[in-house]
Design a protein around this motif. Structure first.
Motif: not given
Length: 436
Positions: A199-200, A381-383, A387-388, A394-395
């Motif tokens: 997916i990434i 992920h999320g912690e 990188g913006f 990843l959102s």
């Protein structure tokens, strides 16, 4: 033959896509994940770390991939080797800590078997008590292929694989133009993400999503696909070349916006001078970097083309590595398969920057950093931010992982600018089927 001639020869041409379906089970089936491991990851070149980590004799570093741990060492004469990170005595993980220097021996914590940096057993307790023979000087760690290129150490678990340079082909020539051998990794982050690695990597094989997820990039990158070059190579790798340091062709703004205005000022150009002709900034910056760069310590500029001074070349190296190359930094963006769960992956984000005299601080996608080798940061992920731009990518990753289970999804319906996504999956199929 010139590099451009070699590139033309390496490119796919005509209708090379077969149209293999990209079905949802490829992203969650454990059976398919095992086929990928055996047919793809066990046979392809992977980045193990920075060559600088092994610059001093007696250095070690490790890289986990799937359920394997790879150990890389630099012995007394500077020879770099890679091994499976496992003691052949009883299967204990040999080196638990990453990044040691000044090591003369590696000692297994379980029974104290001791190995020199070339992987050979040098000491065992009760050596006479082995009916099959004393292992000292005879047994060794299982060695695998290991080579260096561009300041990076690479490994391959397949003893019959082509050399790294042959594997990369014309990609190697293009990467070397940036002269990255002595660049420093100022960002080293790994996040655990609840999605399949593909997916990434699918995301990095297209820019169709930029106007949805990264709209702010249009102030200094031309995200119009009509102005973007896509080169797909016969060896399975590809590159997307995006024009940078100018606004998007989709933009109707006639004044220079941030962050391009700050970039112009950095190179002694007045942003106000480009009002009404904002797309002239790219060429102006190329000329200014060429004129002022060497005196400012950017010695590596001599190796790159004018386009490389301003543009972003995204090399996607099969199967799972993206190198985003620019004249003042490059990034490694790499999803790795999870050791046991195909619906998770580990996502690496590294940022490398060149040495410039007087430099002690740099701007990175996660803010200002000291110009020094970064420590390894790991998190869920999320912690924390990885990188913006990567955060934005990843959102949508977890939602896509869920959606791919739906009976409503059967195959990707791709635009022409997403050909590289289909190509990735077809090359995966080729490796699994033994056609490569």
């Amino acid at each position: 033959m010139s590099i451009q001639q070699r590139i033309e020869e390496a490119k796919e041409s005509g209708k090379f896509l077969r149209g293999d379906p990209i079905t949802g089970d490829r992203y969650y089936s454990k059976e398919f994940a095992q086929k990928e491991w055996d047919g793809v990851f066990a046979r392809t070149w992977q980045i193990g770390g920075m060559a600088a980590q092994l610059a001093k004799p007696g250095s070690t570093m490790t890289q986990n991939i799937g359920a394997e741990s790879i150990l890389m060492t630099s012995d007394e004469d500077g020879t770099i080797r890679a091994f499976y990170n496992v003691c052949p005595h009883r299967g204990n993980r040999l080196v638990a800590d990453d990044g040691k220097c000044g090591v003369k021996r590696m000692v297994c914590a379980y029974h104290s078997w001791t190995f020199s940096l070339d992987g050979v057993v040098r000491h065992v307790r009760d050596a006479e008590d082995y009916p099959q023979g004393n292992p000292i000087g005879k047994m060794k760690l299982k060695e695998i292929r290991c080579e260096s290129l561009g300041g990076l150490v690479w490994f391959n678990m397949d003893p019959n694989a082509p050399s790294l340079r042959d594997y990369l082909g014309v990609v190697a020539d293009q990467l070397e133009a940036y002269q990255t051998a002595n660049w420093t990794r100022v960002n080293w982050m790994t996040g655990l993400v609840e999605c399949n690695w593909k997916i990434i990597h699918d995301n990095f094989n297209e820019a169709y999503h930029i106007l949805s997820l990264h709209r702010e990039l249009g102030t200094f990158i031309d995200d119009a696909y009509q102005n973007t070059e896509f080169e797909l190579y016969k060896n399975g790798h590809n590159v997307m070349k995006m024009k940078g340091h100018l606004p998007s062709a989709n933009s109707r703004v006639n004044v220079v916006q941030a962050p391009l205005d700050a970039i112009l000022r950095e190179w002694d150009l007045d942003p106000a001078a480009f009002e009404g002709r904002v797309r002239d900034t790219r060429v102006a910056l190329q000329q200014q970097k060429r004129a002022l760069g060497p005196a400012r310590g950017h010695k590596h500029y001599e190796g790159v083309s004018d386009a490389q001074l301003t543009d972003y070349h995204h090399f996607t190296i099969f199967p799972n590595t993206t190198l985003t190359m620019a004249s003042d930094f490059f990034q490694v963006l790499r999803p790795l398969p999870h050791p046991s769960d195909p619906e998770k992956c580990l996502f690496d984000h590294w940022v490398m920057m060149p040495p410039v005299e007087g430099r002690d601080e740099v701007d990175t996608p996660t803010g200002k950093r000291k110009y020094e080798p970064a420590p390894h940061e790991t998190f869920l992920h999320g912690e924390a931010s990885i990188g913006f731009v990567a955060d934005q990518d990843l959102s949508v990753a977890v939602a896509q992982q869920l959606g791919l289970h739906s009976r409503g999804y059967q195959d990707a319906y791709l635009s022409g600018q997403e050909d590289r996504v289909r190509r990735l999956h077809e090359v995966i199929n080729d490796y699994i089927a033994g056609r490569r």
